[in-house]
Design an enzyme around this catalytic site. Sequence first.
Site, PDB file in Angstrom:
ATOM      1  N   GLN A 126     -17.411   0.054   2.387  1.00 24.46           N
ATOM      2  CA  GLN A 126     -16.044  -0.444   2.262  1.00 24.46           C
ATOM      3  C   GLN A 126     -15.099   0.556   2.926  1.00 24.46           C
ATOM      4  O   GLN A 126     -14.914   1.661   2.424  1.00 24.46           O
ATOM      5  CB  GLN A 126     -15.712  -0.570   0.776  1.00 24.46           C
ATOM      6  CG  GLN A 126     -14.286  -0.935   0.442  1.00 24.46           C
ATOM      7  CD  GLN A 126     -13.973  -0.650  -1.021  1.00 24.46           C
ATOM      8  OE1 GLN A 126     -14.466   0.323  -1.586  1.00 24.46           O
ATOM      9  NE2 GLN A 126     -13.161  -1.472  -1.627  1.00 24.46           N
ATOM     10  N   GLY A 127     -14.519   0.181   4.041  1.00 24.05           N
ATOM     11  CA  GLY A 127     -13.633   1.103   4.750  1.00 24.05           C
ATOM     12  C   GLY A 127     -12.176   0.823   4.427  1.00 24.05           C
ATOM     13  O   GLY A 127     -11.469   0.183   5.204  1.00 24.05           O
ATOM     14  N   TYR A 128     -11.755   1.294   3.294  1.00 22.45           N
ATOM     15  CA  TYR A 128     -10.355   1.120   2.894  1.00 22.45           C
ATOM     16  C   TYR A 128      -9.598   2.440   3.017  1.00 22.45           C
ATOM     17  O   TYR A 128      -8.688   2.595   3.799  1.00 22.45           O
ATOM     18  CB  TYR A 128     -10.259   0.660   1.424  1.00 22.45           C
ATOM     19  CG  TYR A 128     -10.571  -0.799   1.154  1.00 22.45           C
ATOM     20  CD1 TYR A 128     -11.188  -1.600   2.090  1.00 22.45           C
ATOM     21  CD2 TYR A 128     -10.244  -1.355  -0.074  1.00 22.45           C
ATOM     22  CE1 TYR A 128     -11.482  -2.928   1.807  1.00 22.45           C
ATOM     23  CE2 TYR A 128     -10.526  -2.681  -0.367  1.00 22.45           C
ATOM     24  CZ  TYR A 128     -11.142  -3.464   0.579  1.00 22.45           C
ATOM     25  OH  TYR A 128     -11.414  -4.765   0.286  1.00 22.45           O
ATOM     26  N   SER A 129      -9.993   3.403   2.174  1.00 23.88           N
ATOM     27  CA  SER A 129      -9.206   4.630   2.033  1.00 23.88           C
ATOM     28  C   SER A 129      -9.176   5.452   3.315  1.00 23.88           C
ATOM     29  O   SER A 129     -10.134   5.476   4.082  1.00 23.88           O
ATOM     30  CB  SER A 129      -9.802   5.498   0.927  1.00 23.88           C
ATOM     31  OG  SER A 129      -9.921   4.757  -0.253  1.00 23.88           O
ATOM     32  N   SER A 161     -18.167   5.165   0.534  1.00 23.04           N
ATOM     33  CA  SER A 161     -19.459   5.243  -0.147  1.00 23.04           C
ATOM     34  C   SER A 161     -20.531   4.588   0.707  1.00 23.04           C
ATOM     35  O   SER A 161     -20.281   3.564   1.344  1.00 23.04           O
ATOM     36  CB  SER A 161     -19.421   4.522  -1.498  1.00 23.04           C
ATOM     37  OG  SER A 161     -18.408   5.061  -2.304  1.00 23.04           O
ATOM     38  N   GLU A 244     -14.090  -5.786  -7.522  1.00 24.03           N
ATOM     39  CA  GLU A 244     -14.502  -4.399  -7.736  1.00 24.03           C
ATOM     40  C   GLU A 244     -14.166  -3.977  -9.161  1.00 24.03           C
ATOM     41  O   GLU A 244     -14.975  -3.390  -9.863  1.00 24.03           O
ATOM     42  CB  GLU A 244     -13.809  -3.470  -6.736  1.00 24.03           C
ATOM     43  CG  GLU A 244     -14.143  -2.001  -6.975  1.00 24.03           C
ATOM     44  CD  GLU A 244     -13.703  -1.069  -5.837  1.00 24.03           C
ATOM     45  OE1 GLU A 244     -12.740  -1.433  -5.140  1.00 24.03           O
ATOM     46  OE2 GLU A 244     -14.333  -0.023  -5.679  1.00 24.03           O
TER      47      GLU A 244
HETATM   48  C1  FAD Z   1     -16.793   7.702  -6.305  1.00 15.29           C
HETATM   49  C2  FAD Z   1     -15.795   7.161  -5.360  1.00 15.29           C
HETATM   50  C3  FAD Z   1     -16.178   6.191  -4.447  1.00 15.29           C
HETATM   51  C4  FAD Z   1     -15.258   5.688  -3.544  1.00 15.29           C
HETATM   52  N1  FAD Z   1     -15.690   4.774  -2.635  1.00 15.29           N
HETATM   53  C5  FAD Z   1     -14.833   4.311  -1.712  1.00 15.29           C
HETATM   54  C6  FAD Z   1     -15.270   3.439  -0.712  1.00 15.29           C
HETATM   55  O1  FAD Z   1     -16.435   3.085  -0.651  1.00 15.29           O
HETATM   56  N2  FAD Z   1     -14.394   2.993   0.188  1.00 15.29           N
HETATM   57  C7  FAD Z   1     -13.096   3.348   0.147  1.00 15.29           C
HETATM   58  O2  FAD Z   1     -12.341   2.890   0.975  1.00 15.29           O
HETATM   59  N3  FAD Z   1     -12.628   4.208  -0.774  1.00 15.29           N
HETATM   60  C8  FAD Z   1     -13.474   4.699  -1.708  1.00 15.29           C
HETATM   61  N4  FAD Z   1     -13.022   5.591  -2.647  1.00 15.29           N
HETATM   62  C9  FAD Z   1     -11.639   6.023  -2.586  1.00 15.29           C
HETATM   63  C10 FAD Z   1     -10.788   5.615  -3.752  1.00 15.29           C
HETATM   64  O3  FAD Z   1     -10.444   4.272  -3.666  1.00 15.29           O
HETATM   65  C11 FAD Z   1      -9.590   6.567  -3.770  1.00 15.29           C
HETATM   66  O4  FAD Z   1     -10.082   7.852  -4.036  1.00 15.29           O
HETATM   67  C12 FAD Z   1      -8.587   6.192  -4.815  1.00 15.29           C
HETATM   68  O5  FAD Z   1      -7.984   4.963  -4.540  1.00 15.29           O
HETATM   69  C13 FAD Z   1      -7.530   7.269  -4.994  1.00 15.29           C
HETATM   70  O6  FAD Z   1      -6.998   7.710  -3.788  1.00 15.29           O
HETATM   71  P1  FAD Z   1      -6.925   9.251  -3.430  1.00 15.29           P
HETATM   72  O7  FAD Z   1      -8.273   9.807  -3.646  1.00 15.29           O
HETATM   73  O8  FAD Z   1      -6.310   9.375  -2.111  1.00 15.29           O
HETATM   74  O9  FAD Z   1      -5.994   9.882  -4.521  1.00 15.29           O
HETATM   75  P2  FAD Z   1      -4.395   9.952  -4.489  1.00 15.29           P
HETATM   76  O10 FAD Z   1      -3.863   8.602  -4.190  1.00 15.29           O
HETATM   77  O11 FAD Z   1      -3.980  11.072  -3.643  1.00 15.29           O
HETATM   78  O12 FAD Z   1      -4.120  10.290  -5.994  1.00 15.29           O
HETATM   79  C14 FAD Z   1      -4.103  11.619  -6.530  1.00 15.29           C
HETATM   80  C15 FAD Z   1      -3.521  11.564  -7.928  1.00 15.29           C
HETATM   81  O13 FAD Z   1      -2.189  11.040  -7.869  1.00 15.29           O
HETATM   82  C16 FAD Z   1      -2.064   9.935  -8.718  1.00 15.29           C
HETATM   83  N5  FAD Z   1      -1.173   8.953  -8.118  1.00 15.29           N
HETATM   84  C17 FAD Z   1      -1.067   8.547  -6.831  1.00 15.29           C
HETATM   85  N6  FAD Z   1      -0.143   7.598  -6.691  1.00 15.29           N
HETATM   86  C18 FAD Z   1       0.364   7.371  -7.918  1.00 15.29           C
HETATM   87  C19 FAD Z   1       1.336   6.493  -8.462  1.00 15.29           C
HETATM   88  N7  FAD Z   1       2.004   5.598  -7.726  1.00 15.29           N
HETATM   89  N8  FAD Z   1       1.562   6.551  -9.786  1.00 15.29           N
HETATM   90  C20 FAD Z   1       0.895   7.431 -10.577  1.00 15.29           C
HETATM   91  N9  FAD Z   1      -0.029   8.267 -10.134  1.00 15.29           N
HETATM   92  C21 FAD Z   1      -0.288   8.242  -8.824  1.00 15.29           C
HETATM   93  C22 FAD Z   1      -3.487   9.368  -8.819  1.00 15.29           C
HETATM   94  O14 FAD Z   1      -3.671   8.623 -10.008  1.00 15.29           O
HETATM   95  C23 FAD Z   1      -4.296  10.626  -8.826  1.00 15.29           C
HETATM   96  O15 FAD Z   1      -4.312  11.173 -10.132  1.00 15.29           O
HETATM   97  C24 FAD Z   1     -13.924   6.135  -3.556  1.00 15.29           C
HETATM   98  C25 FAD Z   1     -13.545   7.107  -4.463  1.00 15.29           C
HETATM   99  C26 FAD Z   1     -14.453   7.626  -5.358  1.00 15.29           C
HETATM  100  C27 FAD Z   1     -14.016   8.702  -6.282  1.00 15.29           C
END
Ligand code: FAD
Lengths: 397, 348
Positions: A126-129, A161, A244
């Site tokens: 899944q290429g989102y983040s 992932s 999801e």
């Molecule tokens: C095990 C795992 C598997 C994953 N697999 C995939 C994958 O296959 N494909 C993919 O695309 N992504 C994947 N991800 C990415 C995942 O979707 C992101 O890590 C997640 O959405 C959070 O983004 P970030 O890591 O950039 O954290 P950030 O957005 O930087 O967040 C950091 C902190 O700030 C808080 N925060 C941010 N914005 C707000 C807000 N508006 N209000 C309150 N708090 C806020 C968050 O809650 C967090 O505590 C995976 C992540 C994990 C941990």
Amino acid sequence: MELSLSPEYEAFRQDVNRILTENAHLAPGPEDRGMKNPKRLAWQKFLIEKGLTARTIPKEYGGYGAEPDLLKSRIIAEEFARTGIARPMGGQGISMLVPTLLELGTPEQKEAYIRPTLHGEMIWCQGYSEPGAGSDLAALRTAAVEDGDDFIINGQKIWTSTAKQADMIFCLVRTDPDAKKHHGISYVLFPMDTPGIEVRPLVDMTENANFNEVFFTDVRVPQSGIVFEKNKGWQVANATLTHERGMLGDPNATKARFLELVELMKKETMNGERLIDNPLLRDRLVKLQGEVYAMQANGLRVTTARLKQESAGLAGLIVKLQGCELNHQIAGLAIDALGELGILYGDGDHLRADGSWQWRYMYDLGLIIGGGTAQIQKNIISERGLGMPREPKPAKV
Amino acid sequence: MEFALSEDQRMLQDSISGFLKDNASLDTIRKIADGDADAKATLAAGLSEMGIMGLHVPEAAGGSGLGLLEACLVQEALGYAVTPSGFLAATVAAHVLPNAGEAYAEGVATGDMVFGLSLTELSSRRDLAGLTLKDGHVSGKTLLAMVPDSATHVLTADTDGGLHVVDTWSATAMRTIDRTRTFQELGFDHAKCEASMAQADGALEAARLLIAADTLGAAQAMLDKAVEYAKERKQFGRVIGSFQAVKHLCAEMTAKLEPARALVWHAAYAMDTGDPEAAVMANLAKAHLAEVGTFVAKTSTEVHGGMGFTDLLGLHYWFKRIGVNRQLFGSPEQARHSAAELQGFVAA
Ligand SMILES: Cc1cc2nc3c(=O)[nH]c(=O)nc-3n(C[C@H](O)[C@H](O)[C@H](O)COP(=O)(O)OP(=O)(O)OC[C@H]3O[C@@H](n4cnc5c(N)ncnc54)[C@H](O)[C@@H]3O)c2cc1C
């Protein structure tokens, strides 16, 4: 309120139970590692043939082709939980992409992808983040520029992932840089061996390199890979995210984990005493049991709402947040109960359950973050569920 | 399968909530807490007139023949409005008394018999209390009994787990942090047992389940009040409900309360249908609602800031209701211990 099942469903439950217990020897164990492990693939095929997974997906796409019946699906999930026998394959392709394609894919896309995905032969990522677009996913910048019938993609994804093992990717790209944030995004499918894609594994805290950075340099992919419509990818992504989050809080999986913990605490001893005989640990165990039962009952409410084609409201919105947290706590108690042995990891004679409690304890932290962090879930509950006002946009400086 | 309230069940809940909205305003509750006996009697009479006391009495004995699930819905509404009532005692009596004789069930249904309830001997006996049974008479004392002012009988447990109907006792008020309800120490001096049951017959489970429902109602009220308050109270030029820190507190309360509600329904349904896991579920419900209720009580108060801590909003009535419910009929630890025993996690 009527929870008893008709004789037809009771008979169905017995059938499911019989199929599972009679064929338990075919099920893969923790030692059968690897996504395309032959034993796993064979088990998946068996489960599809018996209608125990991919149940409602049409036969033409490699499913079992049964009429949708939420109760039967529930019974199946409950029987997997009760027997503890290896569940069907999950993963992002099966749980997220397949339902999305069924809903929004073109006939060609359904034809090409659903069958091999269900059978575990085609792995997806899944290429989102992106580095600058996590919680704020719509800020993504990976650009797809039109070139005839193709797109030329440049940019970077992160936390992807299983990208290393994946055959294919479902990817969000920006196809209209001038449109508003949510409007210029498209949802595109393409093979991971397309020239210009580079995958660099990232080791996570479990010591596995399950997720990755993915770099795109002039990657040429056909526009026919677009799901639904160009620039409407945000809607498609939201459809996927719903699936999801549903997968991440399955109460039957939680129940199965809880029952495993009960077994562990009955079997394992410390200073000659069963762990479950320790009143402090037992109290924590039963405390979690209350939460597990509450989530299960909540699941019944959600199922009922779906059966009536109504919105499950708050009962539905809280599932991911509570479910993931609860799973993490169950693993946490297992480690505490094991005491000093609870810190072992990797391999060795004294490791219990193949280190899976330690692995789950760590991995679950990832699940609390992935698919929308706990904080993002709370935003959704309070704003969409409780009708509380959005945080005002910051003033321009 | 349908795990949802029926139309009838929703109507029952609406009618009782509607009545309480009109007749158990915060003002009335305050008066009752301040010891206004008239206000209390009027409210009690109004509730009796609604016919809820015989809700769980079988139809054959003149009651409504409804289950513990319906009783939980009523109890939830009572908790929501922090209303004192003899409903819990009447319902537990209705739950066990058919085994003691038709006359009692009929008495509860007609209102000729008003029951008090005292189960501490089952849930958490103290050294300074204790009831002994001898030749069909009980002697000794029991604590924290819930006895309506007009009670004609009490249902009480002896130290060996037997359950008895007694109609003479002496009472001393026990003041708790919750002033809306009264609790008593009961003394029995060779009081004749009009009826006896060797086993507690699910009395404790029924009481625990109902008190869980009461906490559910009180906690839901506190959550609703927090959300409402947060949408109105302004600080830093905007409503505090637009601050994420505040929204998250409300979301956390919601995330705990929704599954807890489902658990109460499920446990009640299990009791009504004789599910083998029913007693386990009732104990889990008691313990879990105590924990969730405590969390909501604290968090909702925090959302209200200083106002939450004052007497002005009356929020503390709910806080205290939840606090007292937590300990009543056994602490969460004790209820979990019962659940563990019932499942063979520990030798009984
Ligand atoms: C095990 C795992 C598997 C994953 N697999 C995939 C994958 O296959 N494909 C993919 O695309 N992504 C994947 N991800 C990415 C995942 O979707 C992101 O890590 C997640 O959405 C959070 O983004 P970030 O890591 O950039 O954290 P950030 O957005 O930087 O967040 C950091 C902190 O700030 C808080 N925060 C941010 N914005 C707000 C807000 N508006 N209000 C309150 N708090 C806020 C968050 O809650 C967090 O505590 C995976 C992540 C994990 C941990």
